[in-house]
Design an enzyme around this catalytic site. Structure first.
Site, PDB file in Angstrom:
ATOM      1  N   HIS A 276     -48.536  74.225  99.603  1.00  0.00           N
ATOM      2  CA  HIS A 276     -48.338  75.544  99.002  1.00  0.00           C
ATOM      3  C   HIS A 276     -47.985  75.406  97.522  1.00  0.00           C
ATOM      4  O   HIS A 276     -48.537  76.122  96.667  1.00  0.00           O
ATOM      5  CB  HIS A 276     -47.214  76.282  99.746  1.00  0.00           C
ATOM      6  CG  HIS A 276     -46.764  77.544  99.091  1.00  0.00           C
ATOM      7  ND1 HIS A 276     -47.298  78.773  99.388  1.00  0.00           N
ATOM      8  CD2 HIS A 276     -45.814  77.767  98.136  1.00  0.00           C
ATOM      9  CE1 HIS A 276     -46.707  79.703  98.648  1.00  0.00           C
ATOM     10  NE2 HIS A 276     -45.804  79.113  97.891  1.00  0.00           N
ATOM     11  N   GLU A 277     -47.090  74.465  97.194  1.00  0.00           N
ATOM     12  CA  GLU A 277     -46.702  74.249  95.797  1.00  0.00           C
ATOM     13  C   GLU A 277     -47.873  73.723  94.978  1.00  0.00           C
ATOM     14  O   GLU A 277     -48.060  74.119  93.818  1.00  0.00           O
ATOM     15  CB  GLU A 277     -45.518  73.281  95.720  1.00  0.00           C
ATOM     16  CG  GLU A 277     -44.245  73.763  96.390  1.00  0.00           C
ATOM     17  CD  GLU A 277     -43.724  75.054  95.807  1.00  0.00           C
ATOM     18  OE1 GLU A 277     -43.898  75.275  94.583  1.00  0.00           O
ATOM     19  OE2 GLU A 277     -43.151  75.871  96.556  1.00  0.00           O
ATOM     20  N   HIS A 280     -50.093  76.533  93.902  1.00  0.00           N
ATOM     21  CA  HIS A 280     -49.672  77.222  92.676  1.00  0.00           C
ATOM     22  C   HIS A 280     -50.236  76.519  91.441  1.00  0.00           C
ATOM     23  O   HIS A 280     -50.689  77.168  90.493  1.00  0.00           O
ATOM     24  CB  HIS A 280     -48.147  77.260  92.587  1.00  0.00           C
ATOM     25  CG  HIS A 280     -47.505  78.305  93.454  1.00  0.00           C
ATOM     26  ND1 HIS A 280     -47.879  79.631  93.412  1.00  0.00           N
ATOM     27  CD2 HIS A 280     -46.512  78.224  94.377  1.00  0.00           C
ATOM     28  CE1 HIS A 280     -47.132  80.321  94.264  1.00  0.00           C
ATOM     29  NE2 HIS A 280     -46.311  79.484  94.871  1.00  0.00           N
ATOM     30  N   GLU A 354     -48.280  84.147  95.678  1.00  0.00           N
ATOM     31  CA  GLU A 354     -47.787  83.495  96.895  1.00  0.00           C
ATOM     32  C   GLU A 354     -48.847  83.518  97.994  1.00  0.00           C
ATOM     33  O   GLU A 354     -49.032  82.533  98.720  1.00  0.00           O
ATOM     34  CB  GLU A 354     -46.508  84.175  97.378  1.00  0.00           C
ATOM     35  CG  GLU A 354     -45.306  83.973  96.475  1.00  0.00           C
ATOM     36  CD  GLU A 354     -44.968  82.515  96.259  1.00  0.00           C
ATOM     37  OE1 GLU A 354     -45.033  81.734  97.231  1.00  0.00           O
ATOM     38  OE2 GLU A 354     -44.642  82.150  95.112  1.00  0.00           O
ATOM     39  N   ASP A 358     -50.511  80.237  99.664  1.00  0.00           N
ATOM     40  CA  ASP A 358     -50.549  80.085 101.126  1.00  0.00           C
ATOM     41  C   ASP A 358     -51.970  79.812 101.601  1.00  0.00           C
ATOM     42  O   ASP A 358     -52.206  78.947 102.459  1.00  0.00           O
ATOM     43  CB  ASP A 358     -50.017  81.345 101.813  1.00  0.00           C
ATOM     44  CG  ASP A 358     -48.503  81.429 101.801  1.00  0.00           C
ATOM     45  OD1 ASP A 358     -47.849  80.445 101.417  1.00  0.00           O
ATOM     46  OD2 ASP A 358     -47.971  82.488 102.192  1.00  0.00           O
TER      47      ASP A 358
END
Length: 410
Positions: A276-277, A280, A354, A358
């Site tokens: 997930h990070e 980003h 977000e 995801d």
């Protein structure tokens, strides 16, 4: 507008902002006992869910009381000409505008920080302790406070001194130079925060060789994410709550795992959180957020340049001698409604990011592993599973757990 009218406008803005925030908290509290959606039925055992409700209620009451006390202190400070009093103290030490501004804000900020200690202490050593979160010692608590004050003096004081200096030599065009300064500082913090600031408060150590590190490095290679290092931070020094974050840009980027995260999640769940990070980073969210922050800073400073020289701002606070620091206080309050709107917009953008991160984790690794990690983190942090939609829309930078699960499974 007369100084008297502006004074009451400032008071009205402060009270309205307080009432809106309190109303949102009250609406949110009325949802605490809502039925848990089927998708979240396995997050909490019954006893643990009752504990989460109790935790939310205690925090709600505490926030209502502490914010009401803060409001009363602020209103009394206004009505008894507190800013004029502090300004007089600052001017008794020096006639230099930069020195006066630094002393003025030093008294305001340090005084505010000291007044907040009882509430912060109660939250940490009573509420967080009662629900099993607190690991902070009294010694660590006060050392952290001291370090924060010293950082505020050195970093905040340095930036403020330069901005006032820009104002003294360039007048209304100071905002351009201040914007450049703040932009450079923001970029530097994004690049080197983990190296310069975090070590002042926490110990960071490279993740030890082993199965977890090998799995993370393998995933990073598979998705073309050049990772300089993986660090573990001693979050358990202060709390049992877990987290992970991505920091840095270019060759300085790194992933940091809380030791509590490693303890609470399985290997697959940890990698899903990191995916997930990485999402980003791959979606350029870090760069976009940085640019948006810089743009908003520029707009704010430009607005400030239009009002800062108006003696009405100082007169409204009963200060006879107009100055940059008094104008900055009054402008900050006048600008707060706009700040609330820009904050809301940034939260809308953040929630969209977000979802994208995801989705990246789902496609590049495992959506169900991410769902499991989100559920565990929500349970361990006693998170609110049924927040009021208005609270989510205005204040949440992340979608709710239910929204994220539905998005991952669609």
């Amino acid at each position: 507008m007369t100084p008297h009218a502006l004074f009451y406008l400032l008071i009205a803005i402060i009270i309205i902002v307080f009432l809106v925030d309190s109303l949102l908290d009250i609406l949110n509290a009325r949802h605490y006992n809502n039925i848990i959606p089927d998708e979240l039925s396995d997050v909490y055992p019954h006893e643990e869910y009752q504990k989460s409700i109790a935790y939310k209620k205690v925090n709600f009451r505490f926030k209502l009381v502490s914010s009401s006390v803060s409001l009363c202190i602020m209103l009394l400070f206004f009505y008894f000409d507190g800013f004029a009093w502090v300004d007089a103290i600052a001017r008794s030490f020096s006639k230099n505008p930069i020195t006066v501004g630094l002393i003025f804000f030093g008294i305001i900020m340090i005084g505010s920080d000291i007044l907040s200690i009882p509430a912060t202490y109660y939250r940490t050593f009573v509420i967080e302790e009662r629900f099993g979160f607190n690991k902070t010692t009294i010694k660590t608590f006060f050392i952290d406070k001291l370090k924060s004050i010293l950082m505020m003096i050195v970093v905040g004081g340095g930036l403020l001194a330069l901005i006032i200096w820009f104002y003294q030599i360039t007048g209304k065009y100071f905002w351009i130079y201040a914007w450049a300064l703040v932009s450079i500082f923001t970029l530097a913090m994004n690049m080197f925060y983990a190296k310069l600031i975090v070590p002042l408060f926490n110990k960071q150590t490279p993740l030890e060789p082993g199965e977890l590190r090998n799995t993370i490095e393998e995933y990073s290679r598979n998705v073309g994410f050049q990772l300089k290092d993986i660090f573990v931070i001693d979050g358990s020094k202060r709390s049992t709550k877990a987290n992970a974050y991505f920091s840095g840009l270019g060759s300085e980027k790194r992933i940091t795992l809380y030791d509590t995260l490693i303890k609470d999640l399985s290997k697959e769940e940890i990698v899903a959180v990191l995916a997930h990070e990485v999402g980003h980073y791959k979606k350029r969210h870090v760069i976009i957020n940085l640019l948006l922050s810089i743009i908003l800073t520029g707009i704010t400073l430009w607005f400030l340049s239009l009002f800062i020289a108006n003696p009405l701002l100082s007169e409204a606070l009963q200060v006879t001698q107009p100055s940059f620091h008094i104008g900055l206080v009054a402008f900050g309050i006048l600008y707060s409604p706009i700040s609330e709107i820009t904050g809301l917009i940034m939260n809308v953008v953040s929630r969209a990011f977000e979802y994208q991160a995801d989705d990246y984790a789902k496609h590049s690794y495992d959506g169900e592993a991410l769902i499991n990690s989100l559920k565990k983190l929500s349970k361990n942090n006693l998170s609110n599973l049924t927040p009021h939609p208005a609270m989510v829309f205005i204040h949440y930078s992340h979608p709710t757990l239910l929204q994220r699960i539905k998005n991952l499974r669609k």
